[in-house]
Design an enzyme around this catalytic site. Structure first.
Site, mmCIF file in Angstrom:
data_model
loop_
_atom_site.group_PDB
_atom_site.id
_atom_site.type_symbol
_atom_site.label_atom_id
_atom_site.label_comp_id
_atom_site.label_asym_id
_atom_site.label_seq_id
_atom_site.Cartn_x
_atom_site.Cartn_y
_atom_site.Cartn_z
ATOM 1 N N ARG A 1 -16.365 3.555 3.638
ATOM 2 C CA ARG A 1 -17.100 4.356 3.852
ATOM 3 C C ARG A 1 -16.186 6.026 4.321
ATOM 4 O O ARG A 1 -16.750 7.012 3.330
ATOM 5 C CB ARG A 1 -17.955 4.198 5.194
ATOM 6 C CG ARG A 1 -18.259 5.486 5.260
ATOM 7 C CD ARG A 1 -18.922 4.996 7.111
ATOM 8 N NE ARG A 1 -18.102 5.271 7.925
ATOM 9 C CZ ARG A 1 -18.260 4.362 9.601
ATOM 10 N NH1 ARG A 1 -19.580 4.688 9.384
ATOM 11 N NH2 ARG A 1 -17.066 5.658 9.812
ATOM 12 N N HIS B 1 -14.459 -2.630 14.241
ATOM 13 C CA HIS B 1 -14.021 -1.124 14.236
ATOM 14 C C HIS B 1 -14.666 -0.691 14.698
ATOM 15 O O HIS B 1 -14.857 -0.700 16.443
ATOM 16 C CB HIS B 1 -15.350 -1.121 12.742
ATOM 17 C CG HIS B 1 -15.310 0.869 11.922
ATOM 18 N ND1 HIS B 1 -15.874 1.540 12.253
ATOM 19 C CD2 HIS B 1 -14.368 1.226 11.126
ATOM 20 C CE1 HIS B 1 -15.474 2.442 12.062
ATOM 21 N NE2 HIS B 1 -14.086 1.949 11.050
ATOM 22 N N GLU C 1 1.067 -0.726 -0.092
ATOM 23 C CA GLU C 1 -0.034 0.028 0.047
ATOM 24 C C GLU C 1 0.634 1.543 0.693
ATOM 25 O O GLU C 1 1.975 1.889 0.500
ATOM 26 C CB GLU C 1 -1.048 -0.364 1.134
ATOM 27 C CG GLU C 1 -2.029 0.857 1.625
ATOM 28 C CD GLU C 1 -2.754 1.548 2.307
ATOM 29 O OE1 GLU C 1 -3.867 0.298 2.408
ATOM 30 O OE2 GLU C 1 -2.794 2.023 3.240
ATOM 31 N N ALA D 1 -9.294 11.526 2.843
ATOM 32 C CA ALA D 1 -9.903 11.716 3.534
ATOM 33 C C ALA D 1 -10.969 12.406 2.826
ATOM 34 O O ALA D 1 -12.168 12.435 2.899
ATOM 35 C CB ALA D 1 -9.889 11.449 5.044
ATOM 36 N N GLN E 1 5.065 8.004 14.431
ATOM 37 C CA GLN E 1 3.449 7.838 13.689
ATOM 38 C C GLN E 1 2.635 6.060 14.403
ATOM 39 O O GLN E 1 1.520 6.825 14.243
ATOM 40 C CB GLN E 1 4.652 6.926 12.788
ATOM 41 C CG GLN E 1 3.355 7.215 10.866
ATOM 42 C CD GLN E 1 5.082 6.185 9.863
ATOM 43 O OE1 GLN E 1 5.029 5.396 10.380
ATOM 44 N NE2 GLN E 1 4.661 7.495 8.814
ATOM 45 N N HIS F 1 -8.402 2.845 -3.614
ATOM 46 C CA HIS F 1 -9.041 3.504 -2.533
ATOM 47 C C HIS F 1 -9.763 4.172 -3.214
ATOM 48 O O HIS F 1 -9.857 4.945 -3.588
ATOM 49 C CB HIS F 1 -8.219 2.945 -1.373
ATOM 50 C CG HIS F 1 -7.655 2.534 -0.658
ATOM 51 N ND1 HIS F 1 -6.842 2.582 -0.184
ATOM 52 C CD2 HIS F 1 -6.963 1.715 -1.472
ATOM 53 C CE1 HIS F 1 -6.062 1.662 0.532
ATOM 54 N NE2 HIS F 1 -5.960 1.369 -0.463
ATOM 55 N N ALA G 1 -19.620 1.322 3.312
ATOM 56 C CA ALA G 1 -19.254 1.122 2.975
ATOM 57 C C ALA G 1 -20.276 0.347 1.563
ATOM 58 O O ALA G 1 -19.957 0.198 0.126
ATOM 59 C CB ALA G 1 -17.992 0.221 2.442
HETATM 60 P P1 FAD Z 1 -18.327 0.105 6.995
HETATM 61 O O1 FAD Z 1 -17.996 -0.951 6.283
HETATM 62 O O2 FAD Z 1 -19.401 1.339 6.524
HETATM 63 O O3 FAD Z 1 -17.997 0.394 7.888
HETATM 64 C C1 FAD Z 1 -17.846 1.558 9.023
HETATM 65 C C2 FAD Z 1 -19.243 0.986 10.260
HETATM 66 O O4 FAD Z 1 -20.469 1.297 10.397
HETATM 67 C C3 FAD Z 1 -18.298 0.589 11.378
HETATM 68 O O5 FAD Z 1 -18.798 0.174 12.645
HETATM 69 C C4 FAD Z 1 -19.473 -1.476 10.416
HETATM 70 O O6 FAD Z 1 -19.569 -2.142 12.153
HETATM 71 C C5 FAD Z 1 -20.869 0.232 10.561
HETATM 72 N N1 FAD Z 1 -21.619 -0.691 9.878
HETATM 73 C C6 FAD Z 1 -21.799 -0.770 8.117
HETATM 74 N N2 FAD Z 1 -22.186 -1.578 7.538
HETATM 75 C C7 FAD Z 1 -23.117 -1.389 8.731
HETATM 76 C C8 FAD Z 1 -25.072 -2.007 8.007
HETATM 77 N N3 FAD Z 1 -25.276 -2.044 6.994
HETATM 78 N N4 FAD Z 1 -25.962 -0.966 9.407
HETATM 79 C C9 FAD Z 1 -25.050 -0.692 10.287
HETATM 80 N N5 FAD Z 1 -24.058 -0.594 10.960
HETATM 81 C C10 FAD Z 1 -23.020 -0.428 10.089
HETATM 82 N N6 FAD Z 1 -9.405 5.627 4.987
HETATM 83 C C11 FAD Z 1 -9.660 6.637 4.102
HETATM 84 O O7 FAD Z 1 -9.972 7.941 4.578
HETATM 85 N N7 FAD Z 1 -8.495 6.667 2.637
HETATM 86 C C12 FAD Z 1 -7.935 5.171 2.350
HETATM 87 O O8 FAD Z 1 -7.336 5.121 1.670
HETATM 88 C C13 FAD Z 1 -8.825 4.385 3.259
HETATM 89 N N8 FAD Z 1 -7.758 2.968 3.510
HETATM 90 C C14 FAD Z 1 -7.852 1.685 4.238
HETATM 91 C C15 FAD Z 1 -7.538 0.823 3.950
HETATM 92 C C16 FAD Z 1 -8.071 -0.663 4.684
HETATM 93 C C17 FAD Z 1 -7.465 -1.518 4.249
HETATM 94 C C18 FAD Z 1 -8.732 -0.113 5.901
HETATM 95 C C19 FAD Z 1 -8.855 -1.198 7.154
HETATM 96 C C20 FAD Z 1 -9.236 1.215 5.977
HETATM 97 C C21 FAD Z 1 -8.827 2.593 5.452
HETATM 98 N N9 FAD Z 1 -9.298 3.409 5.886
HETATM 99 C C22 FAD Z 1 -8.994 3.977 5.194
HETATM 100 C C23 FAD Z 1 -10.188 3.764 7.095
HETATM 101 C C24 FAD Z 1 -11.838 3.695 6.511
HETATM 102 O O9 FAD Z 1 -11.906 4.782 6.237
HETATM 103 C C25 FAD Z 1 -12.032 3.937 8.249
HETATM 104 O O10 FAD Z 1 -12.133 2.622 9.083
HETATM 105 C C26 FAD Z 1 -13.715 4.532 8.054
HETATM 106 O O11 FAD Z 1 -14.737 4.331 9.212
HETATM 107 C C27 FAD Z 1 -14.945 2.870 7.571
HETATM 108 O O12 FAD Z 1 -14.990 2.618 6.567
HETATM 109 P P2 FAD Z 1 -15.381 1.172 6.174
HETATM 110 O O13 FAD Z 1 -15.057 1.159 4.695
HETATM 111 O O14 FAD Z 1 -14.729 -0.331 6.568
HETATM 112 O O15 FAD Z 1 -16.625 1.396 6.663
#
Ligand code: FAD
Length: 296
Positions: A108, A148, A17, A51, A211, A78, A124
């Site tokens: 998300r 999360h 990454e 972000a 960091q 991403h 997401a």
């Molecule tokens: P989601 O899957 O939508 O989940 C977010 C929260 O909502 C969780 O608590 C989940 O339990 C809850 N949730 C999800 N679906 C539902 C539902 N249907 N009903 C009720 N609750 C629900 N961030 C950036 O800004 N840029 C990046 O490039 C980036 N890269 C990343 C790469 C990786 C491998 C990882 C692990 C994270 C990355 N992130 C990045 C961080 C990520 O954007 C954050 O962790 C964000 O807060 C959650 O994103 P998600 O897609 O997992 O969200």
């Protein structure tokens, strides 16, 4: 190529990454890093998304295209949605398609603190459903071995993860973790919930104490004593800290590979020295695991 095809062909997918240079720096500042990473022959390189969700100052598409078209490595762009409208997402998808980028990590993003979220996408899984309608993209999503930060419990997070997987996710990449036991427990719970797509383990080597502390405070990963001791002992000797961090990450990766993990995603922090040392240290183990898949 869609990355899921790699999981079909080999036991362990190994990827890096990177993050784009700041908008005020020329894109060329990343060329040296990319050339060094190219030598290590990763299966693909992923490019993080700022972000803010502002298309005009986001370089993810440009860099994903560069990885694919200049360096000949499959790329994973991403894309976060909480701060984006459908129109903005459409522009990005169109741009990626034109550049031949076939893979998206659909996220998300963190809920913005200062401003109201746009509200066209709340999770997401909604972005995944949206991209799925457009056809032609391979889709990865994020998962969290320790749960999360916004979720009430790991169980609740895994229930939400199942919805995200069913929406059309090909494979998952985990948040960083420093204790493999969280990963193994999470894998068991995910499987019990019927999540059986490949899961790549996200590994972040320690290169810099501050960091790591900042990242841990953002994602909530547990930090084992062994890791804390390394950071405290070598915090004022950059080289020693890096090398101890590399050794720790290598041990984690070898344990994961020996336990049958389907992939390793290395958070390189744009540091090719660390990526090279880790790749060299795990190369025979990786080769062995992938040959075994051929034999099976
Ligand atoms: P989601 O899957 O939508 O989940 C977010 C929260 O909502 C969780 O608590 C989940 O339990 C809850 N949730 C999800 N679906 C539902 C539902 N249907 N009903 C009720 N609750 C629900 N961030 C950036 O800004 N840029 C990046 O490039 C980036 N890269 C990343 C790469 C990786 C491998 C990882 C692990 C994270 C990355 N992130 C990045 C961080 C990520 O954007 C954050 O962790 C964000 O807060 C959650 O994103 P998600 O897609 O997992 O969200």
């Amino acid at each position: 190529m869609q990355i899921i095809k790699m999981f079909e062909a080999k036991q362990i997918v190994f990827s890096f990454e990177i993050f784009p240079p700041k908008i005020t720096s020329p894109i060329e500042t990343i060329y040296k890093t990319l050339a060094a990473l190219q030598d290590l022959k990763p299966d693909y390189i992923s490019v993080t998304y700022g972000a803010g969700g502002n298309i005009s100052d986001n370089r993810t598409s440009e860099l994903s295209s560069l990885v694919k078209n200049k360096y000949g490595i499959e790329s994973l762009a991403h894309l976060t949605c909480i701060n984006s409208s459908k129109v903005a997402v459409d522009i990005i998808l169109q741009n990626l398609k034109e550049q031949g980028v076939e893979n998206i990590l659909a996220l998300r993003g963190d809920i913005p603190k200062q401003i109201e979220a746009i509200g066209e996408f709340n999770y997401a899984y909604e972005l995944i459903e949206y991209i799925k309608q457009k056809n032609g993209f391979g889709i990865a999503a994020a998962c969290y071995p320790e749960g999360h930060m916004d979720a009430d419990s790991l169980q609740q997070d895994i229930e939400a993860l199942k919805i995200k997987v069913d929406a059309g996710t090909d494979y998952l990449i985990t948040q960083l973790f420093f204790d493999n036991n969280y990963f193994y427990d999470f894998m068991d719970l995910a499987l019990q919930k019927g999540i059986d797509i490949p899961i790549q383990a996200g590994i972040m080597p320690a290169a810099n104490k501050r960091q790591i502390e900042r990242i841990v405070s953002l994602c909530g990963a547990a930090v084992p004593n062994k890791f804390i001791k390394i950071m405290n002992k070598y915090e004022h000797d950059q080289q020693a800290l890096q090398d101890a961090g590399i050794a720790y990450a290598v041990e984690q990766i070898i344990d994961l590979i020996s336990s049958g993990v389907r992939g390793i995603h290395l958070y390189t922090m744009n540091n090719p020295y660390i990526a090279r040392k880790i790749t060299e240290n795990i190369s025979t183990v990786l080769k062995f695991a992938n040959n075994r898949k051929d034999i099976d």
